[in-house]
Design an enzyme around this catalytic site. Structure first.
Site, PDB file in Angstrom:
ATOM      1  N   ASP A  26       0.769  -1.245   0.000  1.00  0.00           N
ATOM      2  CA  ASP A  26       0.000   0.000   0.000  1.00  0.00           C
ATOM      3  C   ASP A  26       0.806   1.306   0.000  1.00  0.00           C
ATOM      4  OD1 ASP A  26      -1.449  -2.172   0.826  1.00  0.00           O
ATOM      5  OD2 ASP A  26      -2.147  -1.281   2.680  1.00  0.00           O
ATOM      6  N   TRP A  50       5.988 -10.393   1.181  1.00  0.00           N
ATOM      7  CA  TRP A  50       5.495  -9.634   2.333  1.00  0.00           C
ATOM      8  C   TRP A  50       6.178 -10.147   3.600  1.00  0.00           C
ATOM      9  CZ3 TRP A  50       2.852 -10.283   6.946  1.00  0.00           C
ATOM     10  CH2 TRP A  50       2.225  -9.149   7.474  1.00  0.00           C
TER      11      TRP A  50
END
Ligand code: FRU
Length: 475
Positions: A26, A50
């Site tokens: 994001d 991630w």
């Protein structure tokens, strides 16, 4: 440990914000501070997957040239509220200071999500936009999932929205503050009416052209078929309505997708100079590893989009006008194709294309049997993707070709036959904008290397095609 750097540029963006290597998701903390635009982002510098989140950082004076900045925020000491990650959040500028709000993540078992997590809304400030001082918690954990603080000012007060799961439903919770340090609960701003939505991520609530807009990512228990919409593991959309402080948001529209592509999520907007509202989305993927991981990087931000609202309460998300400055003069190509005929554009690398099919050529629309105009995007003699102007379905489809390391299947957005389509081709991404920018479609494209050729084909009938190619300016 050294941050990763990418090992190959074949798909690495030339004109999009990305980390030098490693993973991003994001956009965070978007703001204009001290004469520069700042784009922070969820970042794992040590792996293209991630992991413990940091805030990466890039800045720009003009939205065109981005400067790599040092990592802004890193996880705290073991046991602290942000020990296991600096998750998403936002920034505001007040009295010469940049206030960054983020979610501190801490795993209950200290290792992973299996036993749950504590999510605390936290503050860090900076006076130079680069180095940050952490101030700790401003909102204690509400329950396991409550995150992504977005702060804005309205009528002399500060407000913060966070996305949360409350009793199995997706809520946007509201907090308010006089001084940005002390925050008080102000109730639930919005509950997603769909009981299948158990959590809301990255809410973004702002006033635009006389209405309030709420952008968010609804997380669903069970993916449910709904035609061309909601095709991804993570989807972002918006509702438009009215709001008075101390009351709930009253939606006046249904939920509508913000972008129809394979890779567009976690959109965040911010107030830019001259009363403009700009937004970036994340182009990436949680569910499937992207092929760019082989090159030690994953994820990029979308082009900055300038938002405006139509009378019909639909969002227009046009590329920020500055973006035109990235590209050189247009080379124009006109062709008339018979059914099944093709024409090939001269090869180019990154470019902005404007393609207008003319269904009145060479015969009037009423008698024209043309069903589709297809742009085959080709590299290394292999098509990586096809952009289909479907004159019967009145939609534009983007079909990722077999073997594309960015994903599979096709995505599709509404289109008025005959309208021009804006196409932004970076080394590893495709962004499509309808003429009025009410529909956009953004996907990654990881197949083949080097210059692209574009072959244009007319299916089942003749068509006139006008193409403007503006190549990316170099250095
Ligand atoms: C959305 C999200 C946010 C969270 C962040 C963690 O993509 O899941 O809700 O803060 O990513 O990286």
């Amino acid at each position: 440990m050294q941050p990763l750097r990418r090992t190959n540029d074949r798909w690495y963006p030339s004109f999009h914000v990305a980390a030098p290597g490693g993973w991003i998701n994001d956009p965070n903390g978007l703001c204009f501070f001290d004469g520069r635009f700042h784009a922070f982002f969820q970042h794992h510098p040590y792996s293209p997957a991630w992991g413990p989140m940091h805030w990466g950082h890039a800045s720009s004076a003009d939205l065109l040239e981005w400067r790599e900045e040092p990592i802004a925020l890193a996880p705290g000491e073991p046991g602290s509220d942000d020990a296991d990650g600096i998750w998403s959040g936002s920034a505001v500028v007040h009295d010469g200071t940049l206030y960054a709000f983020y979610t501190g993540n801490r795993w209950v078992n200290g290792v992973d999500d299996k036993d749950g997590k504590f999510q605390t809304q936290m503050l860090a400030t900076s006076t130079d936009g680069v180095h940050f001082e952490k101030h700790g918690a401003v909102v204690p954990p509400v329950n396991a999932d409550a995150r992504d603080p977005k702060v804005f000012s309205h009528d002399g007060r500060w407000y913060m929205t966070i996305g949360a799961e409350v009793d199995g439903r997706g809520h946007v919770l509201l907090y308010t503050s006089e001084d940005l340090y002390n925050w008080f609960e102000a109730g639930s701003l919005f509950v997603d009416p769909d009981p299948n939505v158990f959590m809301v991520e990255c809410p973004d609530f702002f006033f635009l052209d006389g209405k309030w807009v709420l952008i968010y990512g609804p997380m669903v228990r069970t993916p449910i078929r709904s035609g061309y919409s909601l095709r991804n593991g993570h989807n972002v959309g918006y509702v438009v309505g009215s709001w008075e402080p101390d009351a709930q948001f009253v939606p006046e529209t249904d939920f509508r997708l913000l972008d129809w592509g394979h890779h567009f999520y976690a959109t965040q907007s911010f107030a830019a100079p001259n009363n403009r509202r700009l937004a970036f989305g994340w182009m990436g993927e949680f569910a499937h590893p992207l092929a760019s991981r082989e090159d030690s990087w994953s994820g990029q931000l979308s082009l900055p989009r300038e938002l405006s609202l139509s009378d019909a309460l639909t969002l227009h998300c046009a590329p920020a006008p500055e973006i035109a400055g990235l590209f050189g003069p247009a080379e124009t190509h006109d062709a008339t194709l018979q059914a099944g005929e093709t024409t090939t554009l001269p090869p180019f690398e990154e470019a902005w294309l404007r393609v207008t099919p003319d269904l009145e050529q060479p015969v009037p629309l009423q008698t024209n049997t043309c069903e589709q105009v297809v742009l085959h995007l080709i590299r290394d003699d292999v098509p990586s993707a096809h952009i289909v102007f479907d004159t019967l379905a009145e939609r534009i489809h983007l079909v990722l070709a077999r073997g594309n390391g960015a994903g599979s299947g096709y995505r599709s957005m509404p289109w008025t036959p005959g309208d021009a389509l804006g196409i932004y081709l970076d080394r590893g991404s495709i962004e499509l904008f309808t003429a009025d920018a009410t529909e956009t479609l953004s996907s990654l494209d990881f197949l083949g290397e080097g210059p692209r050729t574009v072959e244009i084909e007319s299916v089942a009938g003749p068509v006139g095609v006008n193409v403007e190619v503006r190549p990316l300016k170099r250095g």
